[in-house]
Motif scaffolding. Structure first.
Motif, PDB file in Angstrom:
ATOM      1  N   GLY A  40       0.812  -1.206   0.000  1.00  0.00           N
ATOM      2  CA  GLY A  40       0.000   0.000   0.000  1.00  0.00           C
ATOM      3  C   GLY A  40       0.848   1.259   0.000  1.00  0.00           C
ATOM      4  O   GLY A  40       0.561   2.217  -0.729  1.00  0.00           O
ATOM      5  N   LEU A  41       1.903   1.265   0.801  1.00  0.00           N
ATOM      6  CA  LEU A  41       2.803   2.426   0.825  1.00  0.00           C
ATOM      7  C   LEU A  41       3.525   2.601  -0.505  1.00  0.00           C
ATOM      8  O   LEU A  41       3.690   3.732  -0.984  1.00  0.00           O
ATOM      9  N   LEU A  42       3.951   1.502  -1.116  1.00  0.00           N
ATOM     10  CA  LEU A  42       4.608   1.590  -2.421  1.00  0.00           C
ATOM     11  C   LEU A  42       3.652   2.138  -3.475  1.00  0.00           C
ATOM     12  O   LEU A  42       4.032   2.972  -4.304  1.00  0.00           O
ATOM     13  N   PHE A  43       2.409   1.673  -3.451  1.00  0.00           N
ATOM     14  CA  PHE A  43       1.416   2.158  -4.407  1.00  0.00           C
ATOM     15  C   PHE A  43       1.154   3.651  -4.208  1.00  0.00           C
ATOM     16  O   PHE A  43       1.098   4.419  -5.173  1.00  0.00           O
ATOM     17  N   LYS A  44       1.010   4.069  -2.967  1.00  0.00           N
ATOM     18  CA  LYS A  44       0.781   5.484  -2.685  1.00  0.00           C
ATOM     19  C   LYS A  44       1.987   6.331  -3.097  1.00  0.00           C
ATOM     20  O   LYS A  44       1.818   7.449  -3.599  1.00  0.00           O
ATOM     21  N   ALA A  45       3.192   5.807  -2.896  1.00  0.00           N
ATOM     22  CA  ALA A  45       4.387   6.540  -3.321  1.00  0.00           C
ATOM     23  C   ALA A  45       4.418   6.683  -4.840  1.00  0.00           C
ATOM     24  O   ALA A  45       4.757   7.748  -5.366  1.00  0.00           O
ATOM     25  N   LEU A  46       4.047   5.629  -5.561  1.00  0.00           N
ATOM     26  CA  LEU A  46       4.011   5.708  -7.024  1.00  0.00           C
ATOM     27  C   LEU A  46       2.956   6.700  -7.504  1.00  0.00           C
ATOM     28  O   LEU A  46       3.196   7.467  -8.447  1.00  0.00           O
ATOM     29  N   VAL A  47       1.796   6.707  -6.871  1.00  0.00           N
ATOM     30  CA  VAL A  47       0.748   7.669  -7.234  1.00  0.00           C
ATOM     31  C   VAL A  47       1.221   9.087  -6.948  1.00  0.00           C
ATOM     32  O   VAL A  47       1.022   9.997  -7.759  1.00  0.00           O
ATOM     33  N   PHE A  48       1.896   9.298  -5.835  1.00  0.00           N
ATOM     34  CA  PHE A  48       2.416  10.610  -5.488  1.00  0.00           C
ATOM     35  C   PHE A  48       3.430  11.092  -6.519  1.00  0.00           C
ATOM     36  O   PHE A  48       3.370  12.234  -6.988  1.00  0.00           O
ATOM     37  N   VAL A  49       4.354  10.205  -6.894  1.00  0.00           N
ATOM     38  CA  VAL A  49       5.368  10.567  -7.890  1.00  0.00           C
ATOM     39  C   VAL A  49       4.713  10.886  -9.229  1.00  0.00           C
ATOM     40  O   VAL A  49       5.086  11.857  -9.901  1.00  0.00           O
ATOM     41  N   ALA A  50       3.721  10.106  -9.632  1.00  0.00           N
ATOM     42  CA  ALA A  50       3.030  10.359 -10.895  1.00  0.00           C
ATOM     43  C   ALA A  50       2.283  11.695 -10.862  1.00  0.00           C
ATOM     44  O   ALA A  50       2.319  12.453 -11.846  1.00  0.00           O
ATOM     45  N   LEU A  51       1.622  12.001  -9.764  1.00  0.00           N
ATOM     46  CA  LEU A  51       0.885  13.265  -9.663  1.00  0.00           C
ATOM     47  C   LEU A  51       1.826  14.463  -9.649  1.00  0.00           C
ATOM     48  O   LEU A  51       1.554  15.478 -10.303  1.00  0.00           O
ATOM     49  N   VAL A  52       2.923  14.372  -8.924  1.00  0.00           N
ATOM     50  CA  VAL A  52       3.891  15.469  -8.897  1.00  0.00           C
ATOM     51  C   VAL A  52       4.515  15.649 -10.274  1.00  0.00           C
ATOM     52  O   VAL A  52       4.671  16.779 -10.749  1.00  0.00           O
ATOM     53  N   GLY A  53       4.857  14.549 -10.938  1.00  0.00           N
ATOM     54  CA  GLY A  53       5.398  14.636 -12.294  1.00  0.00           C
ATOM     55  C   GLY A  53       4.408  15.256 -13.257  1.00  0.00           C
ATOM     56  O   GLY A  53       4.771  16.083 -14.100  1.00  0.00           O
ATOM     57  N   GLY A  54       3.140  14.878 -13.160  1.00  0.00           N
ATOM     58  CA  GLY A  54       2.106  15.475 -14.007  1.00  0.00           C
ATOM     59  C   GLY A  54       1.931  16.950 -13.730  1.00  0.00           C
ATOM     60  O   GLY A  54       1.765  17.758 -14.663  1.00  0.00           O
ATOM     61  N   LEU A  55       1.970  17.331 -12.464  1.00  0.00           N
ATOM     62  CA  LEU A  55       1.846  18.746 -12.106  1.00  0.00           C
ATOM     63  C   LEU A  55       3.017  19.554 -12.667  1.00  0.00           C
ATOM     64  O   LEU A  55       2.811  20.632 -13.239  1.00  0.00           O
ATOM     65  N   ILE A  56       4.214  19.026 -12.539  1.00  0.00           N
ATOM     66  CA  ILE A  56       5.385  19.727 -13.078  1.00  0.00           C
ATOM     67  C   ILE A  56       5.275  19.848 -14.590  1.00  0.00           C
ATOM     68  O   ILE A  56       5.571  20.904 -15.163  1.00  0.00           O
ATOM     69  N   PHE A  57       4.832  18.795 -15.265  1.00  0.00           N
ATOM     70  CA  PHE A  57       4.666  18.828 -16.722  1.00  0.00           C
ATOM     71  C   PHE A  57       3.654  19.899 -17.143  1.00  0.00           C
ATOM     72  O   PHE A  57       3.911  20.686 -18.050  1.00  0.00           O
ATOM     73  N   VAL A  58       2.507  19.938 -16.455  1.00  0.00           N
ATOM     74  CA  VAL A  58       1.458  20.913 -16.799  1.00  0.00           C
ATOM     75  C   VAL A  58       1.942  22.334 -16.537  1.00  0.00           C
ATOM     76  O   VAL A  58       1.729  23.237 -17.349  1.00  0.00           O
ATOM     77  N   VAL A  59       2.606  22.562 -15.414  1.00  0.00           N
ATOM     78  CA  VAL A  59       3.079  23.908 -15.089  1.00  0.00           C
ATOM     79  C   VAL A  59       4.126  24.356 -16.095  1.00  0.00           C
ATOM     80  O   VAL A  59       4.097  25.500 -16.566  1.00  0.00           O
ATOM     81  N   ARG A  60       5.037  23.476 -16.477  1.00  0.00           N
ATOM     82  CA  ARG A  60       6.051  23.865 -17.470  1.00  0.00           C
ATOM     83  C   ARG A  60       5.424  24.149 -18.818  1.00  0.00           C
ATOM     84  O   ARG A  60       5.845  25.081 -19.511  1.00  0.00           O
ATOM     85  N   LYS A  61       4.426  23.369 -19.226  1.00  0.00           N
ATOM     86  CA  LYS A  61       3.729  23.635 -20.493  1.00  0.00           C
ATOM     87  C   LYS A  61       3.013  24.984 -20.430  1.00  0.00           C
ATOM     88  O   LYS A  61       3.036  25.757 -21.383  1.00  0.00           O
ATOM     89  N   PHE A  62       2.369  25.272 -19.301  1.00  0.00           N
ATOM     90  CA  PHE A  62       1.649  26.530 -19.149  1.00  0.00           C
ATOM     91  C   PHE A  62       2.617  27.707 -19.181  1.00  0.00           C
ATOM     92  O   PHE A  62       2.353  28.718 -19.822  1.00  0.00           O
ATOM     93  N   ILE A  63       3.754  27.572 -18.486  1.00  0.00           N
ATOM     94  CA  ILE A  63       4.737  28.652 -18.455  1.00  0.00           C
ATOM     95  C   ILE A  63       5.342  28.877 -19.836  1.00  0.00           C
ATOM     96  O   ILE A  63       5.496  30.015 -20.281  1.00  0.00           O
ATOM     97  N   SER A  64       5.661  27.788 -20.547  1.00  0.00           N
ATOM     98  CA  SER A  64       6.254  27.944 -21.874  1.00  0.00           C
ATOM     99  C   SER A  64       5.232  28.521 -22.854  1.00  0.00           C
ATOM    100  O   SER A  64       5.585  29.336 -23.703  1.00  0.00           O
ATOM    101  N   ALA A  65       3.963  28.150 -22.741  1.00  0.00           N
ATOM    102  CA  ALA A  65       2.928  28.710 -23.611  1.00  0.00           C
ATOM    103  C   ALA A  65       2.708  30.183 -23.278  1.00  0.00           C
ATOM    104  O   ALA A  65       2.520  31.014 -24.172  1.00  0.00           O
ATOM    105  N   SER A  66       2.735  30.521 -22.006  1.00  0.00           N
ATOM    106  CA  SER A  66       2.553  31.903 -21.593  1.00  0.00           C
ATOM    107  C   SER A  66       3.736  32.759 -22.046  1.00  0.00           C
ATOM    108  O   SER A  66       3.564  33.886 -22.502  1.00  0.00           O
ATOM    109  N   ALA A  67       4.948  32.234 -21.943  1.00  0.00           N
ATOM    110  CA  ALA A  67       6.141  32.989 -22.348  1.00  0.00           C
ATOM    111  C   ALA A  67       6.159  33.186 -23.865  1.00  0.00           C
ATOM    112  O   ALA A  67       6.548  34.244 -24.355  1.00  0.00           O
ATOM    113  N   SER A  68       5.731  32.183 -24.617  1.00  0.00           N
ATOM    114  CA  SER A  68       5.738  32.323 -26.078  1.00  0.00           C
ATOM    115  C   SER A  68       4.663  33.298 -26.551  1.00  0.00           C
ATOM    116  O   SER A  68       4.830  33.968 -27.544  1.00  0.00           O
TER     117      SER A  68
END
Length: 73
Positions: A40-68
């Motif tokens: 259960g802890l391993l699964f929650k850690a994987l979900v956490f890593v996936a969500l943080v990675g997705g958040l970073i991806f979305v924020v970088r896309k938004f920042i790059s689109a806003s800058a362009s």
């Protein structure tokens, strides 16, 4: 009487089959609970890593689109 002497005169199947089977019967619920907690802890850690990675991806896309879009003006 040393611990080794207790098992010295027993057949091999008592030492390698019967005693582990009794241990699994007695502690099986505890072992399954611990395995469940770890998985259960391993699964929650994987979900956490996936969500943080997705958040970073979305924020970088938004920042790059806003800058362009600012560069066009």
């Amino acid at each position: 009487m040393p611990f080794k002497d207790v098992f010295a005169n027993l057949p091999w199947w008592v030492t390698w089959i019967a005693i582990p089977a009794i241990a699994l019967f007695v502690f099986g619920g505890l072992i399954l609970s611990l395995v469940g907690i770890v998985l259960g802890l391993l699964f929650k850690a994987l979900v956490f890593v996936a969500l943080v990675g997705g958040l970073i991806f979305v924020v970088r896309k938004f920042i790059s689109a806003s800058a362009s879009s600012h560069d066009r003006w």
